[in-house]
Design an enzyme around this catalytic site. Structure first.
Site, mmCIF file in Angstrom:
data_model
loop_
_atom_site.group_PDB
_atom_site.id
_atom_site.type_symbol
_atom_site.label_atom_id
_atom_site.label_comp_id
_atom_site.label_asym_id
_atom_site.label_seq_id
_atom_site.Cartn_x
_atom_site.Cartn_y
_atom_site.Cartn_z
ATOM 1 N N CYS A 102 -5.412 8.203 8.502
ATOM 2 C CA CYS A 102 -5.719 7.741 9.856
ATOM 3 C C CYS A 102 -5.385 8.820 10.876
ATOM 4 C CB CYS A 102 -4.920 6.485 10.171
ATOM 5 S SG CYS A 102 -5.472 5.065 9.216
ATOM 6 N N ASP B 158 3.384 0.588 12.205
ATOM 7 C CA ASP B 158 2.172 0.085 11.554
ATOM 8 C C ASP B 158 1.861 -1.359 11.926
ATOM 9 O OD1 ASP B 158 1.945 2.550 10.432
ATOM 10 O OD2 ASP B 158 2.683 1.980 8.452
ATOM 11 N N ARG C 193 -9.400 0.062 3.372
ATOM 12 C CA ARG C 193 -8.492 1.049 2.776
ATOM 13 C C ARG C 193 -7.127 0.445 2.495
ATOM 14 N NH1 ARG C 193 -7.277 5.802 6.247
ATOM 15 N NH2 ARG C 193 -5.517 5.624 4.857
ATOM 16 N N ILE D 216 3.371 18.360 8.636
ATOM 17 C CA ILE D 216 4.109 18.104 7.388
ATOM 18 C C ILE D 216 5.140 19.220 7.138
ATOM 19 C CG2 ILE D 216 2.430 16.571 6.283
ATOM 20 C CD1 ILE D 216 1.349 18.929 4.694
ATOM 21 N N ARG E 224 -0.397 15.271 12.834
ATOM 22 C CA ARG E 224 0.473 14.708 11.799
ATOM 23 C C ARG E 224 1.044 15.868 10.975
ATOM 24 N NH1 ARG E 224 -2.144 9.328 9.148
ATOM 25 N NH2 ARG E 224 -0.022 9.161 8.380
ATOM 26 N N LYS F 220 0.830 -1.216 0.000
ATOM 27 C CA LYS F 220 0.000 0.000 0.000
ATOM 28 C C LYS F 220 0.863 1.264 0.000
ATOM 29 C CE LYS F 220 -2.011 1.915 3.978
ATOM 30 N NZ LYS F 220 -1.694 3.318 4.032
ATOM 31 N N ASN F 221 1.813 1.332 0.926
ATOM 32 C CA ASN F 221 2.535 2.597 1.074
ATOM 33 C C ASN F 221 3.581 2.821 -0.018
ATOM 34 O OD1 ASN F 221 0.923 3.295 3.179
ATOM 35 N ND2 ASN F 221 2.373 2.702 4.789
HETATM 36 C C1 EPZ Z 1 3.913 6.997 6.714
HETATM 37 O O1 EPZ Z 1 3.218 8.122 7.258
HETATM 38 C C2 EPZ Z 1 2.882 5.913 6.520
HETATM 39 N N1 EPZ Z 1 1.857 6.405 5.595
HETATM 40 C C3 EPZ Z 1 2.268 5.516 7.862
HETATM 41 O O2 EPZ Z 1 1.488 4.358 7.615
HETATM 42 C C4 EPZ Z 1 3.363 5.137 8.850
HETATM 43 O O3 EPZ Z 1 2.784 4.978 10.135
HETATM 44 C C5 EPZ Z 1 4.438 6.223 8.932
HETATM 45 O O4 EPZ Z 1 4.928 6.529 7.601
HETATM 46 C C6 EPZ Z 1 5.640 5.808 9.765
HETATM 47 O O5 EPZ Z 1 6.207 4.635 9.246
HETATM 48 C C7 EPZ Z 1 2.046 6.344 4.285
HETATM 49 O O6 EPZ Z 1 3.081 5.886 3.783
HETATM 50 C C8 EPZ Z 1 0.959 6.833 3.399
HETATM 51 P P1 EPZ Z 1 6.192 10.136 8.873
HETATM 52 P P2 EPZ Z 1 3.908 9.546 7.277
HETATM 53 O O7 EPZ Z 1 6.270 11.401 8.093
HETATM 54 O O8 EPZ Z 1 4.766 9.677 6.085
HETATM 55 C C9 EPZ Z 1 6.662 13.321 12.494
HETATM 56 C C10 EPZ Z 1 -0.409 2.952 7.729
HETATM 57 O O9 EPZ Z 1 -1.023 2.443 8.693
HETATM 58 N N2 EPZ Z 1 6.714 14.314 11.388
HETATM 59 O O10 EPZ Z 1 7.308 9.153 8.739
HETATM 60 O O11 EPZ Z 1 2.826 10.530 7.497
HETATM 61 C C11 EPZ Z 1 5.276 12.708 12.623
HETATM 62 O O12 EPZ Z 1 4.435 13.495 13.435
HETATM 63 C C12 EPZ Z 1 0.060 4.396 7.798
HETATM 64 O O13 EPZ Z 1 -0.188 2.371 6.669
HETATM 65 C C13 EPZ Z 1 6.887 15.642 11.681
HETATM 66 O O14 EPZ Z 1 6.998 16.063 12.854
HETATM 67 O O15 EPZ Z 1 4.812 9.408 8.582
HETATM 68 C C14 EPZ Z 1 5.597 11.351 13.213
HETATM 69 O O16 EPZ Z 1 5.735 11.480 14.585
HETATM 70 C C15 EPZ Z 1 -0.469 5.141 8.919
HETATM 71 N N3 EPZ Z 1 6.950 16.539 10.654
HETATM 72 C C16 EPZ Z 1 6.957 10.993 12.594
HETATM 73 O O17 EPZ Z 1 7.520 12.237 12.171
HETATM 74 C C17 EPZ Z 1 6.834 16.144 9.339
HETATM 75 O O18 EPZ Z 1 6.899 16.999 8.449
HETATM 76 C C18 EPZ Z 1 6.925 10.036 11.414
HETATM 77 O O19 EPZ Z 1 6.040 10.529 10.409
HETATM 78 C C19 EPZ Z 1 6.643 14.793 9.078
HETATM 79 C C20 EPZ Z 1 6.581 13.893 10.108
#
Ligand code: EPZ
Length: 427
Positions: free
Chosen positions: A117, A306, A397, A124, A122, A22-23
């Protein structure tokens, strides 16, 4: 409304084939916008998130054709407006990948804030930090649309404050056409980042180092098309591994990359699960007792966040007291109340859950997000009696044919439709 109904207690046995990740596909489908010829993407899972991404591409003007159940031909050359429709973008997290890709292609992108989710804030900010390093400016308009614009994109050094999966992917997508060299430091290393880099390289990008914490990208001007097969889903495989263990089953998981499973395999082995690895499959067997374990979620190659809810569900069936610490997300224990309805003894203090092993009993529960939904299924399979799971759209999903796959393994599981009148009567 639909529900999943599970009569627990059946031991899972047999073989199951794992679908595409998926991801990974969530980044590869938007990335096809860069290609100047047709792309054929294979091993695409049939899940709602893919349907939504294909709807976005199609509404933007892409020509999409199903070649067979899991292969899709995509030609994006007619896309001319760098705008993603709000009603679709809000449905999933991965819609933010259109920011990077449209910025690369058109020097401009308009995408609404992403959905996905809900487990705490979250942010960015790291995505924007990367775009700014490449020379882009961003703003949010009154309708909640994110605008990103650059006169030209120029390669640069981008240091990520945390190893964010989404930011690494988005910056990679934006940098593939930037002039000169971009270096992403403290990059995330998840398998889907390597998969996206491999896809982009197959259409002409020059990306090196994906899978390490330093990724180097030399910008190029043109991209061709390609035929590319998506990697197997690490988390889907992990979910079935845990489901097999929770029912003390004997299951062979096929079409996988065992290396990607190591963070999960090693934890299951410590709980007394017998894990046998083959070239592209893995066998899970439990003959003795399930033992307690202590786990911390970490970015890859650590134990994946995850898989945290599914593994916590397994801990409720193990002997003794286990500890699960969530290090990636602020609020990913919302599902614990649902497991408690099934008799689980779990106390949560901030980002740490203490789980007393025991027996679960079937109950009506709710999927509070995608992986929480998978945890409810695992708990339902292991529990005595009947479990009814609501909000199953979350599960659909991200998991292809979960009910069919589990039925083939011997589970007593079905989807039922609850008529609107019945819901109103219960309220
Ligand atoms: C990806 O989310 C995945 N989603 C998530 O999978 C997964 O939980 C996550 O990576 C961690 O492995 C997709 O690939 C679509 P991150 P993402 O940016 O990219 C902080 C599932 O169940 N952060 O690695 O949104 C954030 O708050 C889903 O399949 C910032 O502070 O995760 C978190 O604590 C749910 N600022 C950590 O970093 C930013 O700009 C990791 O987030 C970005 C992130």
């Amino acid at each position: 409304m639909e529900k999943i109904v599970i009569k627990g207690g059946n031991r899972l046995s047999g073989e199951v084939s794992i679908s595409g990740a998926k991801n990974a596909v969530a980044a590869i489908l938007p990335a096809t916008i860069l290609a100047e010829e047709t792309c054929v993407i294979e091993n695409v899972p049939d899940i709602y998130d893919v349907t939504t991404l294909l709807s976005i591409l199609s509404e933007m003007g892409a020509e999409i054709r199903m070649i067979n159940r899991s292969s899709i031909s995509i030609n994006t050359t007619r896309i001319s407006r760098p705008v993603v429709p709000y009603h679709l973008a809000k449905q999933l997290r991965a819609s933010y990948y259109f920011l990077g890709v449209l910025l690369a292609k058109f020097n401009h992108a308009e995408v609404s804030f992403p959905g996905g989710c809900n487990f705490g804030t979250r942010p960015i900010d790291q995505h924007f930090k990367g775009f700014r390093c490449l020379g882009a400016q961003d703003s949010i308009d009154q309708g909640g649309m994110i605008n990103v614009h650059a006169e030209t994109l120029t390669g640069s050094r981008v240091y990520l404050d945390m190893a964010s999966v989404g930011a690494t992917i988005n910056i990679m997508l934006a940098a593939v056409k930037a002039q000169g060299l971009t270096v992403i430091e403290n990059a995330a290393k998840e398998p889907h980042i390597v998969d996206l880099a491999n896809f982009l390289n197959s259409i002409g990008a020059q990306i090196m180092g994906a899978g390490t914490d330093v990724i180097k990208i030399h910008g190029v001007e043109r991209f061709t098309g390609a035929t590319y097969s998506v990697i197997p889903d690490q988390i889907e495989c992990g979910t079935y591994m845990v489901a097999a263990a929770s029912t003390r089953g004997d299951v062979l998981l096929k079409n996988i990359i065992p290396k990607h499973m190591e963070p999960i395999t090693s934890k299951l082995q410590r709980m007394g699960v017998d894990v046998q690895e083959f070239d592209d499959s893995i066998r899970i067997r439990v003959s003795g007792v399930l033992e307690k374990n202590n786990i911390k979620t970490m970015p890859y190659p650590g134990f994946p966040t995850d898989m945290q809810p599914q593994m916590t569900a397994l801990m409720t069936c193990a002997e003794g007291t286990s500890i699960m610490a969530e290090n990636v997300w602020d609020n990913r224990f919302q599902y614990v109340d649902e497991l408690r309805r099934m008799g689980a003894k779990i106390s949560v203090d901030g980002k740490v859950a203490v789980v007393e092993g025991g027996e679960l009993t079937g109950a009506p529960v709710c999927a509070t997000d995608l992986r929480a939904g998978a945890a409810m299924v695992i708990a339902g399979l292991a529990a005595k009696g009947v479990t009814e799971i609501e909000n199953i759209n979350y599960i659909e999903r991200g998991y292809e044919n979960m009910i069919q796959k589990l039925t083939k393994l011997g589970a007593d599981i079905r989807k039922t439709y609850v008529p609107e009148q019945e819901i109103k009567r219960a309220l």
